[in-house]
Design a protein around this motif. Structure first.
Motif, short mmCIF file in Angstrom:
data_model
loop_
_atom_site.label_atom_id
_atom_site.label_comp_id
_atom_site.label_asym_id
_atom_site.label_seq_id
_atom_site.Cartn_x
_atom_site.Cartn_y
_atom_site.Cartn_z
N SER A 1 11.36 9.58 -3.33
CA SER A 1 10.30 8.64 -2.95
C SER A 1 10.87 7.25 -2.69
O SER A 1 10.47 6.56 -1.74
N THR A 2 11.79 6.81 -3.53
CA THR A 2 12.42 5.50 -3.31
C THR A 2 13.22 5.48 -2.02
O THR A 2 13.18 4.50 -1.26
N GLY A 3 13.95 6.55 -1.77
CA GLY A 3 14.70 6.61 -0.51
C GLY A 3 13.78 6.61 0.71
O GLY A 3 14.07 5.97 1.74
N LEU A 4 12.65 7.32 0.62
CA LEU A 4 11.70 7.34 1.74
C LEU A 4 11.10 5.97 1.97
O LEU A 4 10.95 5.51 3.11
N LEU A 5 10.76 5.27 0.87
CA LEU A 5 10.22 3.91 1.01
C LEU A 5 11.24 2.98 1.63
O LEU A 5 10.90 2.15 2.51
N ALA A 6 12.50 3.10 1.23
CA ALA A 6 13.53 2.24 1.80
C ALA A 6 13.71 2.51 3.30
O ALA A 6 13.85 1.58 4.10
N GLU A 7 13.71 3.77 3.69
CA GLU A 7 13.83 4.09 5.12
C GLU A 7 12.66 3.54 5.92
O GLU A 7 12.83 3.02 7.03
N VAL B 1 0.83 -1.21 0.00
CA VAL B 1 0.00 0.00 0.00
C VAL B 1 0.86 1.25 0.00
O VAL B 1 0.58 2.25 -0.68
N VAL B 2 1.96 1.19 0.77
CA VAL B 2 2.87 2.34 0.81
C VAL B 2 3.48 2.58 -0.57
O VAL B 2 3.57 3.72 -1.05
N GLU B 3 3.89 1.51 -1.22
CA GLU B 3 4.45 1.66 -2.56
C GLU B 3 3.45 2.25 -3.54
O GLU B 3 3.77 3.15 -4.35
#
Length: 466
Positions: free
Chosen positions: A449-455, A346-348
Motif C-alpha cells: 500500500s505504501t509503494g502504491l501510494l508513492a507511485e 483522501v488516497v492515504e
C-alpha cells in the motif's frame, strides 16, 4: 728414464735419491739394490702390495677368530638362557607341587573332619535353598522339589547318597534353568477364581506370560495367577510379540524383582484416572485448552491459506483478485469505482481504511490464546491449592502423616499443576506461530500500500509539472 733431467742442480737430486734409498732400503733389501729410480719405484710398489696382502690376510684371520669367538659366546648365552628357563620351569613346578601338596593336605584334613558338622551344614543349606525355591518362579514348573528339600532340611539322620545327589542336582538346575526361556504347562488362576491348565512362557526366574498377559506367582504356590490389571498396553504388546516367537533374540520385559515392578506398573493409573483424580479443575483446564487449541489450529490453517493467496497475488499485481487481503487493499485504490483525481489525503485515508479492515481477520484468536496461556498455570495453581487443602484436612482428621492418606490430595495438586502447564506451553508456541504469520501478512499489506501510494503521488507530481 733419468729423473734429474731438466734440473739445474744435479747435487740436490743425488742427495734426494740417496735419502730415498736410505728410507726404502729395509723394504727392498730382499731384492737387492735397485739400479735406477724406476726400478726402485717398482720395488716399492711391489713391497706395498705384499704388505697390503699380508695385512689383509691378518685381518681376515682376526675377523674369523672374532666371528668364531662371537659364535661361541652366542652359543654359551643360548645354553645359559635354556638352563635359566629350565630352572624357572622347575622352580614353578616345585611351587605348584608345594601348593598342590598343601591343598591335598587341607582336603584330607577336611575329609577327616567331623561328619556331624558336615551334616549340620547340609541341613542349613537345604533349609536356605528350600526358602529360595519357594520364592522362585521355577517351582511352578518343577513342583516336586519343595517336598524333597523340606525333608532334607528336617531330617535327623545323615541322608543317603541319592538324596544328596538330588539336592546338588536341584541347586544346579535352579542356576541352569534361570538362564533359559521355557514353555510348559501350568495351572493358571483367572481373576474370577477359575483354575485352568494353560501353556506358559517363562523368561528365566523373572517373568511368566500366557496369552500375552503377565502372570503373578505367590510364594509357595504350585500355580500362577492372572492379575485383573496388566502393566499397560505397551508392555502387553511386547509380551504378545515375544510369545509368538520361536527362535532368535527379541525384545522382552524382564522384571529383576520377580514381579514386584510389573505389579507396580499395573497399579499405575491411566490418563483418564489421573484426570479424574485432578477433580473439576482438571476438566476446566482441559476444556479451556481444547477450545484454545481448536481455535488456534483453525486460525493457523486460515493464515496459511491466506499467505498462499497473498504470495500468488504478489506474483501477478496486474490482475487484482478480491479473494485475498492484498487484492482487496489494492482494489480499494485501483478499482473501477474509485475516482482518479482524489486528493492525496483522501488516497492515504482510503488505503489506511482498506488495510485496517483486513487486520481483524488476520489477528483474531491471538488475544484469546494469550488469555489461555495465562489462565492455564493459574487454574493449575487453583487445583494445587485445593489439593493441598485436602491434604492438610486429611492430616488433621487422621492425626498422622501417613503417606497413603496424603497421596490423594498431593496427587490432585500435582496433576492440576501439570495440566495447567501442559495446556499453556503448547498454546504459547502456537500463538507465537500465529503472531509471526500475521505480522508477515500485515507487513506485506503495508509495503504494497505504501509503494502504491508513492507511485501515485509521483505520477501526479510528474503530470502537474508537465
Amino acid at each position: 728414464m733419468n729423473l734429474t733431467r731438466g734440473f739445474s742442480l744435479p747435487l740436490v737430486a743425488a742427495t734426494a735419491a740417496t735419502l730415498f734409498f736410505a728410507s726404502v732400503a729395509p723394504q727392498v733389501s730382499a731384492q737387492g739394490t735397485a739400479k735406477s729410480l724406476d726400478e726402485l719405484l717398482q720395488q716399492v710398489q711391489q713391497a706395498d702390495k705384499r704388505d697390503a696382502a699380508a695385512n689383509a690376510e691378518r685381518e681376515a684371520r682376526f675377523a674369523a677368530a672374532r666371528d668364531q669367538q662371537a659364535a661361541l659366546l652366542a652359543e654359551a648365552k643360548r645354553e645359559k638362557a635354556a638352563l635359566d628357563a629350565e630352572s624357572a620351569a622347575l622352580q614353578r613346578q616345585f611351587e605348584e607341587n608345594d601348593r598342590r601338596i598343601t591343598e591335598l593336605t587341607q582336603q584330607r584334613d577336611a575329609a577327616a573332619g567331623n561328619l556331624g558338622e558336615l551334616f549340620g551344614v547340609m541341613r542349613q543349606t537345604a533349609g536356605d535353598f528350600a526358602s529360595a525355591a519357594r520364592n522362585s518362579l521355577l517351582s511352578t514348573q518343577f513342583t516336586d522339589r519343595i517336598e524333597q528339600l523340606d525333608r532334607l532340611a528336617q531330617t535327623k539322620t545323615m541322608p543317603p547318597i541319592p538324596d544328596l545327589q538330588r539336592f546338588w542336582y536341584e541347586m544346579q538346575r535352579e542356576m541352569t534353568e534361570g538362564g533359559k526361556v521355557q514353555r510348559f504347562e501350568a495351572t493358571v488362576v483367572a481373576p474370577d477364581g477359575t483354575r485352568e491348565k494353560k501353556p506358559v512362557l517363562r523368561i528365566g526366574p523373572f517373568v511368566a506370560i500366557s496369552d500375552g498377559k503377565f502372570l503373578a506367582y505367590e510364594t509357595g504356590s504350585d500355580s500362577l495367577s492372572a492379575p485383573p490389571t496388566q502393566p499397560g498396553g505397551h508392555f502387553n504388546d511386547i509380551a504378545k510379540a515375544f510369545e509368538n516367537q520361536t527362535e532368535g533374540y527379541h525384545q522382552m520385559v524382564v522384571d529383576p524383582t520377580r514381579g514386584v515392578i510389573v505389579s507396580l506398573y499395573a497399579q499405575r493409573p491411566t490418563v483418564g484416572e489421573r484426570v479424574e483424580l485432578g477433580g473439576w479443575v482438571a476438566y476446566v483446564i482441559l476444556v479451556v485448552g481444547a477450545i484454545g487449541a481448536a481455535l488456534g489450529l483453525y486460525q493457523f490453517f486460515y493464515l496459511t491459506l491466506t499467505s498462499a493467496k497473498v504470495n500468488a497475488q504478489l506474483k501477478n499485481l496486474n490482475q487484482l483478485a478480491p479473494n485475498n487481503p492484498l487484492g482487496r487493499v489494492l482494489l480499494a485504490f485501483k478499482g473501477q469505482n474509485v475516482p482518479k483525481d482524489e486528493e492525496t489525503e483522501v488516497v492515504e485515508l482510503r488505503i489506511s481504511e482498506a488495510v485496517l479492515k483486513e487486520l481483524p481477520p488476520i489477528q483474531r484468536i491471538q488475544p484469546f490464546l494469550k488469555l489461555v496461556v495465562a489462565a492455564g498455570p493459574l487454574l493449575g495453581l487453583v487445583g494445587t491449592v485445593i489439593g493441598m487443602i485436602e491434604t492438610f484436612q486429611t492430616i488433621t482428621e487422621s492425626g498422622s502423616g501417613d503417606p497413603k492418606l496424603m497421596a490423594a490430595g498431593i496427587g490432585k495438586a500435582m496433576i492440576a499443576t501439570v495440566l495447567g502447564l501442559g495446556v499453556a506451553i503448547p498454546i504459547l508456541f502456537l500463538n507465537a506461530a500465529l503472531a509471526s504469520r500475521s505480522k508477515r501478512l500485515v507487513q506485506v499489506l503495508d509495503q504494497q500500500s505504501t509503494g502504491l501510494l508513492a507511485e501515485t503521488l509521483e505520477a501526479r507530481n510528474g503530470a502537474s509539472h508537465a
